[in-house]
Design an enzyme around this catalytic site. Structure first.
Site, PDB file in Angstrom:
ATOM      1  CG  HIS A  62      -1.738   1.265   1.360  1.00  0.00           C
ATOM      2  ND1 HIS A  62      -2.606   1.763   0.418  1.00  0.00           N
ATOM      3  CD2 HIS A  62      -1.718   2.176   2.374  1.00  0.00           C
ATOM      4  CE1 HIS A  62      -3.108   2.915   0.847  1.00  0.00           C
ATOM      5  NE2 HIS A  62      -2.579   3.194   2.028  1.00  0.00           N
ATOM      6  CG  HIS A  87       0.557   7.154   4.067  1.00  0.00           C
ATOM      7  ND1 HIS A  87       1.072   6.325   3.105  1.00  0.00           N
ATOM      8  CD2 HIS A  87      -0.708   6.714   4.284  1.00  0.00           C
ATOM      9  CE1 HIS A  87       0.158   5.429   2.753  1.00  0.00           C
ATOM     10  NE2 HIS A  87      -0.929   5.645   3.459  1.00  0.00           N
ATOM     11  CG  ASP A  88      -1.181   4.193   6.632  1.00  0.00           C
ATOM     12  OD1 ASP A  88      -1.803   5.203   7.016  1.00  0.00           O
ATOM     13  OD2 ASP A  88      -1.541   3.479   5.685  1.00  0.00           O
ATOM     14  CD  GLU A  91      -4.055   6.369  11.267  1.00  0.00           C
ATOM     15  OE1 GLU A  91      -5.173   5.866  11.242  1.00  0.00           O
ATOM     16  OE2 GLU A  91      -3.646   7.175  10.414  1.00  0.00           O
ATOM     17  CG  ASP A  92      -1.693   1.785  10.766  1.00  0.00           C
ATOM     18  OD1 ASP A  92      -2.525   2.380  11.475  1.00  0.00           O
ATOM     19  OD2 ASP A  92      -1.846   1.587   9.550  1.00  0.00           O
ATOM     20  CG  ASP A 154      -4.034   6.850   2.058  1.00  0.00           C
ATOM     21  OD1 ASP A 154      -3.694   5.662   1.924  1.00  0.00           O
ATOM     22  OD2 ASP A 154      -4.690   7.258   3.032  1.00  0.00           O
TER      23      ASP A 154
END
Length: 738
Positions: A62, A87-88, A91-92, A154
């Protein structure tokens, strides 16, 4: 298709995708750039190593795909590609923003922070997490537009890979896409990305409509190709004789824009004549490209007759998105109208790449690009980030898909405003204080009210008065976010003063009625008067719109509330004892909600007037219970996007006890006795009542609309099928009054 790569093959695929990312990017990379991108890739690979997507693929697919869209489709720089890969991560995974800043610097850290969602909010009944996330994202526009561009990339990849998700999630994500991301892509000049987002949005919100149009487009592909070739052959010789280097290609209208046109014009797929355009992209210098565009226009119109009302000149006056092109509609071969788009290679690149291409072609002598102008303008709508997030997003959206007009100041300067803008919008675009004190306008030398709608070419002079103040009625006719924000801020100050007085008045009045003002009493009053906040309540008391007699009504209703509560419980229990699990195909009269298929009180929403058999959903309002909307309701996208947590699944079941009004549009060839045949079929054969009949004929062609009462969708379909069998009838369609 199930994902089944071995670990070894998976690692090879990750390496292949990473190399692919670097290979075809719009910008060229230095060794330092490649080193930075590699470092980001390694960290993303490590951080996401245990994660999988719903499809079973490794999660790293992704971020690589998002970075590729950022590099290829949008053409952004190394900083953006690094941020897209990461980008993630915050957050993850275990990585923090501090880690990102330490490894990649403040710019990347700020962009990643802008891309990280808000994970929790105060538990307010009206709070929309999605609207808050939109607000957070939009506020970053002021600092760094790259946050929005990466977020669009995204979203595009998520939309491209959404098949494995449950249907309710698909509808929610697709609705958000149509509500905010596609308009943002449009406003930032990313027309290819915008079209794909819209098409995918339609694919998941209205799959049947999407597939139907797709099938029809696929069937006509070969025919279209032959037509474009025939058109090109006619003008090639003339273009070659003038020494142009050019390319002629066809561009079909997107599925979403075809659907939009069908709805807005109330026509079928077959009735849309401009389903594709022919684009002539020519090679030219910056100095000559405008002259060359009109030269090609002259060649095209020498061979084909133009429609004078369909000329669109966005070369002399580009759109504020930066879009430049010359559009003409001509009568082509076989008597078909064809839209021809004429643009230079530079214009074409800006139309497709948007942001990145603007800056590639920009030099110090040029005026600011449309994007820079827009980013400067939107600072106004971002000035007031407090208050309701959904109002904030709605106000912001005013800046997105709005069509434009161009008006002149008294000094001859040109100002771009959204279509339907008024003299008051113009006043606020000049200066806030001019807007605040605006009491009238001279438009083309004639005195007009501040609510007067402006049109392209108008020359506007604002008349002010120091005694003039904004009032709430102004919000009814301004369309720009700048004007709305300024007026709301001014009204809020006045409202607060009146609300403070109103609170004191309400306390006194309730004391006379033997009630002490408390939080629970305020909440009950807010609900009773169908308001949103306590401020609304106090303001209305202070301004005198809530009177003592209405407060007495509230007291008597409140005293009976316990009795009503038990009555409702008994009524609801009695209703829900009827077990009805099977969906009946032909007959419907009741709605059931949720997985448990409960029977609940509801109202049919007037914005789309659903009838039994339509695909619907329930929306839990704050003061008005459950409202039922059609899945293709014009408001569905906004509701699904902002309030997904208040959406209930719903379906029609059983029986035929109620009748509903529906309108059908008919079109065909006129003959004697036709109206009689239509009415006879409706009233005798179908046992359906006619409420309204409006049929007009001209030169042997007729069209009309019939309003009928039907029990459900199946009955309406049978009625349409029977009317279609009458000789001379070409089309029968249901139409909706939004």
């Amino acid at each position: 298709m199930a994902y089944n790569l071995s670990i070894e093959d998976e690692n090879k695929e990750i390496a292949r995708r990473y190399k692919d990312l670097l290979k075809g990017a719009y910008q060229s990379f230095t060794d330092a750039d490649k080193k930075e991108i590699r470092k980001a890739f390694d960290i993303a690979l490590e951080a996401h190593k245990t994660q999988r997507r719903r499809t079973g693929e490794p999660y790293i697919f992704h971020p690589i795909a998002v970075a590729k869209i950022v590099a290829y489709e949008i053409g952004l720089d190394t900083t953006s590609i690094v941020a897209a890969l990461l980008h993630d991560v915050v957050e993850d995974t275990e990585y923090t923003l501090e880690d990102i800043e330490r490894l990649f610097g403040e710019n990347v850290s700020r962009i990643v922070n802008g891309l990280t969602k808000i994970s929790h909010l105060k538990k307010e009944p009206t709070a929309s997490v999605q609207a808050e996330n939109f607000r957070k994202m939009l506020l970053t526009l002021n600092d760094d537009v790259r946050v929005i561009l990466i977020k669009i990339a995204d979203r595009l990849h998520n939309m491209q890979t959404m098949d494995a998700m449950p249907q309710d999630k698909q509808v929610k994500i697709a609705s958000e896409t149509l509500y905010i991301y596609a308009p943002l892509a449009h406003r930032l000049g990313l027309f290819n990305v915008k079209s794909e987002l819209e098409n995918l949005g339609l694919k998941y919100t209205e799959p049947e409509v999407y597939n139907d149009i797709l099938d029809k487009i696929t069937q006509s592909k070969e025919e279209q190709k032959i037509y474009i070739e025939a058109f090109s052959d006619i003008i090639r010789e003339s273009l070659n004789a003038e020494g142009f280097k050019y390319e002629i290609k066809g561009r079909r209208k997107s599925i979403y824009s075809i659907r939009k046109k069908m709805l807005s014009q109330g026509v079928t797929y077959e009735e849309i004549y401009d389903k594709f355009a022919i684009r002539i992209v020519y090679n030219s210098t910056l100095k000559n490209e405008k002259f060359d565009a009109w030269k090609i226009y002259s060649i095209v119109t020498d061979h084909f007759i133009p429609n004078p009302s369909r000329l669109r000149d966005w070369i002399s006056q580009p759109k504020s998105t930066g879009y430049e092109s010359l559009h003409i509609t001509v009568m082509g071969p076989q008597g078909k109208w064809v839209e021809v788009q004429i643009r230079s290679e530079r214009m074409n690149e800006i139309a497709e790449k948007g942001y990145a291409a603007h800056y590639k072609y920009k030099n110090n002598n040029e005026r600011e690009s449309g994007l820079d102008d827009w980013l400067n303008k939107i600072k106004d709508s971002l000035e007031n980030p407090d208050g309701n997030a959904i109002d904030f997003v709605e106000d912001f959206k005013l800046n997105l898909y709005a069509k434009e007009i161009f008006v002149f100041t008294p000094g001859g300067d040109l100002i771009a405003l959204p279509k339907n803008a008024t003299a008051l919008d113009f006043a606020f675009s000049i200066h806030t204080q001019v807007g605040m004190n605006c009491r009238g306008a001279k438009i083309n030398g004639k005195l007009k009210p501040i609510s007067h709608e402006l049109f392209s070419g108008d020359q506007v002079e604002i008349i002010t008065s120091s005694n003039q103040k904004p009032n709430i009625g102004w919000l009814d006719f301004v369309v720009t976010a700048r004007a709305r924000t300024r007026i709301k801020n001014a009204l809020k100050e006045d409202q607060k003063k009146i609300a403070e007085e109103g609170k004191e008045i309400l306390t006194r009045k309730l004391r006379h009625l033997k009630i002490t003002l408390s939080e629970s009493v305020v909440n009950d009053l807010v609900n009773f008067f169908k308001l949103k906040t306590s401020l609304d309540l106090f303001y209305r008391v202070g301004s005198g719109s809530i009177e003592s007699s209405q407060l007495k009504d509230f007291i008597s209703q409140r005293n009976n509330s316990f009795v009503n509560f038990f009555k409702k419980r008994i009524h609801r229990t009695a209703k829900s004892t009827i077990p009805e699990k099977d969906e009946v195909v032909d007959n419907y009269d009741s709605l059931v909600f949720g997985k448990e298929e409960e029977r609940l009180d509801f109202k049919l929403s007037p914005c789309c007037n659903p009838i039994p058999g339509d695909k619907v959903f329930g929306f839990v309002t704050i003061n008005d219970g459950i409202k039922v909307h059609k899945k293709d309701c014009p408001n569905a996208i906004s509701l699904q996007s902002n309030y997904a947590y208040r959406i209930m699944s719903a379906k029609w079941i059983d029986s035929t006890k109620q009748e509903f009004k529906a309108i059908i549009k008919i079109h065909g060839t006129d003959h004697v006795g036709l109206v009689n045949e239509i009415t006879e079929i409706i009233s005798k054969n179908m046992n359906v009542n006619i409420h309204g009949l409006n049929i007009s004929g001209h030169d042997g062609i007729f069209e009309g609309s019939i309003t009928v009462s039907v029990k459900n969708k199946s009955q309406l379909q049978k009625l349409s099928d029977s009317i279609k069998k009458i000789e001379g009838i070409n089309s029968v369609d249901r139409i909706y009054k939004h």
